[in-house]
Scaffold this motif. Sequence first.
Motif, PDB file in Angstrom:
ATOM      1  N   ALA A 119     -77.637 -24.935 -23.950  1.00 32.25           N
ATOM      2  CA  ALA A 119     -76.229 -24.858 -24.394  1.00 32.25           C
ATOM      3  C   ALA A 119     -76.145 -24.620 -25.899  1.00 32.25           C
ATOM      4  O   ALA A 119     -75.056 -24.687 -26.487  1.00 32.25           O
ATOM      5  CB  ALA A 119     -75.502 -26.139 -24.024  1.00 32.25           C
ATOM      6  N   LYS A 120     -77.310 -24.359 -26.523  1.00 30.70           N
ATOM      7  CA  LYS A 120     -77.391 -24.063 -27.970  1.00 30.70           C
ATOM      8  C   LYS A 120     -76.850 -25.201 -28.827  1.00 30.70           C
ATOM      9  O   LYS A 120     -76.201 -24.991 -29.848  1.00 30.70           O
ATOM     10  CB  LYS A 120     -76.679 -22.748 -28.298  1.00 30.70           C
ATOM     11  N   MET A 121     -77.089 -26.432 -28.365  1.00 30.84           N
ATOM     12  CA  MET A 121     -76.669 -27.598 -29.158  1.00 30.84           C
ATOM     13  C   MET A 121     -77.902 -28.234 -29.789  1.00 30.84           C
ATOM     14  O   MET A 121     -78.860 -28.557 -29.077  1.00 30.84           O
ATOM     15  CB  MET A 121     -75.947 -28.612 -28.285  1.00 30.84           C
ATOM     16  N   ALA A 131     -76.325 -32.508 -31.050  1.00 30.11           N
ATOM     17  CA  ALA A 131     -77.094 -32.859 -29.852  1.00 30.11           C
ATOM     18  C   ALA A 131     -77.269 -34.376 -29.773  1.00 30.11           C
ATOM     19  O   ALA A 131     -77.086 -34.980 -28.706  1.00 30.11           O
ATOM     20  CB  ALA A 131     -78.452 -32.155 -29.890  1.00 30.11           C
ATOM     21  N   ASP A 132     -77.596 -34.996 -30.913  1.00 26.79           N
ATOM     22  CA  ASP A 132     -77.794 -36.459 -30.930  1.00 26.79           C
ATOM     23  C   ASP A 132     -76.512 -37.187 -30.521  1.00 26.79           C
ATOM     24  O   ASP A 132     -76.542 -38.154 -29.762  1.00 26.79           O
ATOM     25  CB  ASP A 132     -78.223 -36.931 -32.324  1.00 26.79           C
ATOM     26  N   GLU A 133     -75.398 -36.696 -31.037  1.00 17.97           N
ATOM     27  CA  GLU A 133     -74.105 -37.342 -30.711  1.00 17.97           C
ATOM     28  C   GLU A 133     -73.793 -37.230 -29.217  1.00 17.97           C
ATOM     29  O   GLU A 133     -73.303 -38.173 -28.604  1.00 17.97           O
ATOM     30  CB  GLU A 133     -72.974 -36.668 -31.503  1.00 17.97           C
ATOM     31  N   GLU A 192     -75.923 -39.690 -27.354  1.00 19.28           N
ATOM     32  CA  GLU A 192     -75.403 -41.059 -27.552  1.00 19.28           C
ATOM     33  C   GLU A 192     -74.176 -41.295 -26.684  1.00 19.28           C
ATOM     34  O   GLU A 192     -74.008 -42.345 -26.076  1.00 19.28           O
ATOM     35  CB  GLU A 192     -75.017 -41.259 -29.029  1.00 19.28           C
ATOM     36  N   GLU A 193     -73.332 -40.267 -26.641  1.00 18.55           N
ATOM     37  CA  GLU A 193     -72.092 -40.417 -25.878  1.00 18.55           C
ATOM     38  C   GLU A 193     -72.381 -40.592 -24.390  1.00 18.55           C
ATOM     39  O   GLU A 193     -71.811 -41.472 -23.737  1.00 18.55           O
ATOM     40  CB  GLU A 193     -71.218 -39.190 -26.113  1.00 18.55           C
ATOM     41  N   VAL A 194     -73.296 -39.760 -23.868  1.00 29.06           N
ATOM     42  CA  VAL A 194     -73.611 -39.854 -22.433  1.00 29.06           C
ATOM     43  C   VAL A 194     -74.297 -41.187 -22.130  1.00 29.06           C
ATOM     44  O   VAL A 194     -74.018 -41.823 -21.105  1.00 29.06           O
ATOM     45  CB  VAL A 194     -74.460 -38.640 -21.973  1.00 29.06           C
ATOM     46  N   LEU A 238     -73.174 -33.668 -20.785  1.00 26.06           N
ATOM     47  CA  LEU A 238     -73.586 -33.424 -22.171  1.00 26.06           C
ATOM     48  C   LEU A 238     -72.670 -32.441 -22.900  1.00 26.06           C
ATOM     49  O   LEU A 238     -72.466 -32.552 -24.091  1.00 26.06           O
ATOM     50  CB  LEU A 238     -75.016 -32.859 -22.214  1.00 26.06           C
ATOM     51  N   CYS A 239     -72.166 -31.463 -22.155  1.00 27.54           N
ATOM     52  CA  CYS A 239     -71.333 -30.463 -22.832  1.00 27.54           C
ATOM     53  C   CYS A 239     -69.863 -30.862 -22.827  1.00 27.54           C
ATOM     54  O   CYS A 239     -68.993 -30.026 -23.056  1.00 27.54           O
ATOM     55  CB  CYS A 239     -71.552 -29.086 -22.212  1.00 27.54           C
TER      56      CYS A 239
END
Length: 244
Positions: free
Chosen positions: A114-116, A121-123, A126-128, A161-162
């Motif tokens: 997803a080109k993150m 990407a870290d955020e 963390e969120e998931v 994630l996205c």
Amino acid sequence: MAANAADRPESALEAQNLSAGYDDHNVFENINLDLKKNEILCLIGHNGAGKSTLLKVLFGLQPYSAGNVLLNGQKIVPSPSDMAGHGISYVPEGRGVFPGLTVKENFALALWSAKMTGTVADERIEEVLGILPKLKDFWTRRAGQLSGGQQQMVSIGRAMLCKPSILLLDEPSIGLAPKLFQDLLEPIRAVQKQRGMSILLVEQQVGEALNVSDRVVVMKSGEIIYRGVPADFEGDHTKLMEMF
Ligand SMILES: Nc1ncnc2c1ncn2[C@@H]1O[C@H](COP(=O)(O)OP(=O)(O)OP(=O)(O)O)[C@@H](O)[C@H]1O
């Protein structure tokens, strides 16, 4: 007085008079299904009714022979990459994790495709992990060595994630005991409400699915035979199961 268009919930993803199937055989014809913004719509029905096919068509994995697909009210011709780009995630039946990779690596691969990268990407990770904290318990284990429920959690976590605005979930309960399925659905319901996500949930574990759904649609042999809300069944989902 006629309902004002502004009072009606807005459509997120819609099948309009849609027909699709395999080779020269249509699995369904002239199907109409409207996933509204901020709702969980539960699609249930017997084996072979056409539920997975409909999900695949809506995500662009399977062609359709007639009708339209509308995203946010606009006609589109779905393709998986475009749908992902529009913030739509699809979790197929059977998990689809990379068994030889760790959970962390499964997530890294999804973020990479997803080109993150970097802090974004870290955020997202963390969120998931905040939504599905149990993922931390097996974060560095190979996905193929996890239980069915744990793999399902990886698969759904990866799809989150996205930050999808629309999530298409194909039978996430497969292989899960009802309690495990309930444990998986509850945080998803919480985040769906908090973020205003739309979820089309294909399920056979009717009781648990109805507990978290706003509306329910029943499909039988390629036709939609019922549209309603969970309250129609007053907690007795056997009435619903008798329909199909
Ligand atoms: N790749 C395929 N090629 C040919 N026919 C297929 C294919 N996939 C599904 N079908 C057929 O299409 C019909 C609908 O299948 P589908 O998987 O959409 O049903 P379903 O309601 O999701 O069933 P289940 O609950 O068992 O997953 C079935 O008759 C099935 O055999």
